[in-house]
Design an enzyme around this catalytic site. Structure first.
Site, mmCIF file in Angstrom:
data_model
loop_
_atom_site.group_PDB
_atom_site.id
_atom_site.type_symbol
_atom_site.label_atom_id
_atom_site.label_comp_id
_atom_site.label_asym_id
_atom_site.label_seq_id
_atom_site.Cartn_x
_atom_site.Cartn_y
_atom_site.Cartn_z
ATOM 1 N N ASP A 185 61.532 24.612 33.980
ATOM 2 C CA ASP A 185 62.447 23.517 34.321
ATOM 3 C C ASP A 185 63.270 23.875 35.542
ATOM 4 O O ASP A 185 63.039 24.900 36.168
ATOM 5 C CB ASP A 185 63.292 23.103 33.116
ATOM 6 C CG ASP A 185 63.846 24.304 32.393
ATOM 7 O OD1 ASP A 185 64.421 25.162 33.078
ATOM 8 O OD2 ASP A 185 63.672 24.385 31.161
ATOM 9 N N LYS A 222 64.718 19.401 33.218
ATOM 10 C CA LYS A 222 65.760 18.664 32.510
ATOM 11 C C LYS A 222 67.016 18.697 33.346
ATOM 12 O O LYS A 222 67.440 19.741 33.796
ATOM 13 C CB LYS A 222 66.066 19.346 31.177
ATOM 14 C CG LYS A 222 65.196 18.874 30.054
ATOM 15 C CD LYS A 222 65.646 19.489 28.772
ATOM 16 C CE LYS A 222 64.971 20.813 28.528
ATOM 17 N NZ LYS A 222 65.384 21.488 27.327
ATOM 18 N N MET A 274 77.211 23.847 31.159
ATOM 19 C CA MET A 274 77.006 22.411 31.361
ATOM 20 C C MET A 274 78.333 21.654 31.359
ATOM 21 O O MET A 274 78.438 20.579 30.786
ATOM 22 C CB MET A 274 76.091 21.838 30.250
ATOM 23 C CG MET A 274 74.704 22.448 30.267
ATOM 24 S SD MET A 274 73.650 21.909 28.910
ATOM 25 C CE MET A 274 74.154 23.004 27.603
#
Ligand code: SAH
Length: 471
Positions: free
Chosen positions: A250, A272, A385
């Protein structure tokens, strides 16, 4: 690539060397080692070449080079000290379609000769494309020192078994796996220790013991690729990367890391980004199962560590449910990478006795965190995140009682050359993130340890000297 690397089979092939001095001698020796039939054109020969001509190792035309000498030759090396002659040999080669190398004159070369490490039948050729021959030779010296002579023995033994292994395993992947295992096991140890008979016996044992169905069975390797800098991969990760049939990766896996994956492995991007899933998790899980069931060696490369906010657990649950073999390889999680590369220890006797990793990712509308345990002064909080939610996150922490002037940092693209670190407080960090245009991937570190960056930050511009902290 400026030159196309190949190995030529010159056994019994006519090759011409123009010139009879020391340089010509070196080239002649190399050509003879490769089994070529060498003719030397030169009015006179050095002593060693005279001896070789006397023994019949080479043919000697005792005269100057003439146009037409290339007729019937596979290749030629111009090794005279006369640039005009070298250029003429090159021109004749171009006209006749014969490969010519003029020593030390790149402009007159259709091919160049690499520095070599000879562990015949294993041969390593190193070339700087004519840019830095000395560098190529230095590299050769290092490889010479590092590469055991036994590798040549091992390669030769493998050669003797090649046809039998081919007959034994019709499936190409099973065959490759047999070799991977056999060449990495006891046979290799014995060959490297100089025990040729022992190595042969070990290869025979491996061949007799190998179970076709086991070799053809696929497996999934869930591997942490670390925070992005290829130097931070583990040896295990690198080895698995170099034997994979197919790789699922990813966007946290950097191009520099993908460079290290086996060249002919199939690459599948399943990237992602927050709320923009290229491939739904459920489909990734199923794809892993299907590829392994096809008998492939499947590498699932994940940024950081696969078991920290990586959904690695979900992926292998599915594998386990289908009875697929798997292995999990830890990676350096980005919190560790960012902490070290930003000079912000996550714990420190003076500032923090514990550290908590949280995700700033929202589920629905709320950030679901146990706020009470994140507000104690001696706690370092690392937020994965969290960039998009930074304003909300910082406000919540303050609202739940963490001091507004608690030091806080954001580290973007940690461990990569383009890493950026921005330092502020819980109150100021959201504004600073906005101002600096910080984009994911980035980590937020909150707590007293952040002040240590002033002293311990070792990357990028050095911070102005501040008084040393005394405990
Ligand atoms: N399994 C990963 C985390 C995946 S979640 C790990 O162990 O690191 C993705 C988040 O990781 C990103 O949003 C970011 O917060 C963080 N991250 C990953 N690589 C990073 C890097 N090089 N620099 C800063 N943050 C990074």
């Amino acid at each position: 690539m400026d030159y196309f690397p190949i190995f030529l089979d010159l056994n019994a092939q006519p090759c011409l060397v123009v010139g009879g001095g020391e340089v010509a001698l070196r080239k002649v020796s190399l050509l003879l080692q490769a089994g070529a039939r060498v003719t030397v054109v030169a009015p006179t020969l050095c002593t060693a070449l005279t001896e070789r001509a006397g023994r019949g190792d080479i043919a000697h035309l005792a005269r100057d080079w003439r146009d037409g000498d290339l007729a019937g030759q596979r290749l030629a090396i111009a090794a005279t000290d006369n640039t005009e002659v070298n250029a003429a040999v090159h021109a004749a080669g171009e006209a006749a379609g014969v490969l010519v190398n003029a020593v030390d004159s790149p402009a007159h070369c259709r091919f160049i000769v690499p520095a070599i490490v000879d562990r015949s039948p294993l041969v390593l050729a190193i070339s700087s494309g004519g840019n830095a021959p000395v560098l190529a030779r230095q590299l050769r010296a290092r490889i010479e020192a590092w590469l055991p002579h036994g590798y040549g023995v091992l390669a030769r033994l493998a050669g003797t078994l090649r046809e039998r292994v081919k007959a034994r395993f019709a499936d190409e992947r099973a065959r490759r796996r047999f070799w991977e295992i056999a060449l990495d096991g006891p046979a290799a140890e014995k060959a490297l220790a100089g025990d040729e008979a022992g190595a042969t016996a070990a290869l025979e044992v491996a061949l007799a013991a190998s179970d076709d169905s086991a070799l053809a069975r696929g497996a999934v390797y869930l591997v942490g690729a670390g925070p992005g800098n290829p130097d931070l991969l583990t040896f295990r990760a690198l080895r698995l990367m170099q034997k994979a049939d197919v790789v699922l990766y990813d966007n946290l896996v950097s191009p520099a890391i993908m460079e290290l994956v086996r060249r002919d492995a199939e690459r599948v991007y399943v990237g992602k980004k927050a709320s923009n899933h290229a491939l739904p998790q459920e489909e990734i899980n199923q794809l892993l199962v299907r590829l392994a069931q096809e008998g492939k060696s499947v590498l699932r490369l994940k940024g950081g560590d696969p078991f920290i906010f990586g959904r690695g657990g979900e992926e292998i649950e599915e594998l386990a449910a289908h009875g697929v073999d798997f292995e999990v390889v830890p990676g350096i999680t980005s919190a560790a990478g960012a902490s070290c590369y930003a000079g912000i220890p996550l714990t420190h006797r003076d500032y923090a006795q514990s550290v908590t990793f949280v995700t700033g990712h929202r589920r629905g509308d709320a950030i679901e965190l146990d706020w009470a345990r994140l507000t104690s002064d001696g706690e370092t909080v690392v937020v994965y995140m969290g960039v998009a939610q930074a304003p909300r996150l910082c406000a919540e922490l303050i609202a739940h009682g963490r001091a507004a002037d608690t030091p806080a940092a954001v580290i973007e693209k940690a461990t990569l050359p383009e890493q950026r670190t921005v330092i502020g407080t819980l109150a100021t960090l959201p504004g600073l993130i906005e101002e600096a245009g910080i984009k994911p991937p980035a980590l937020i570190i909150i707590g007293g340890v952040v002040t240590l960056h002033d002293k311990l930050g070792w990357r990028g511009p050095v911070a102005p000297a501040t008084p040393r902290h005394t405990a």
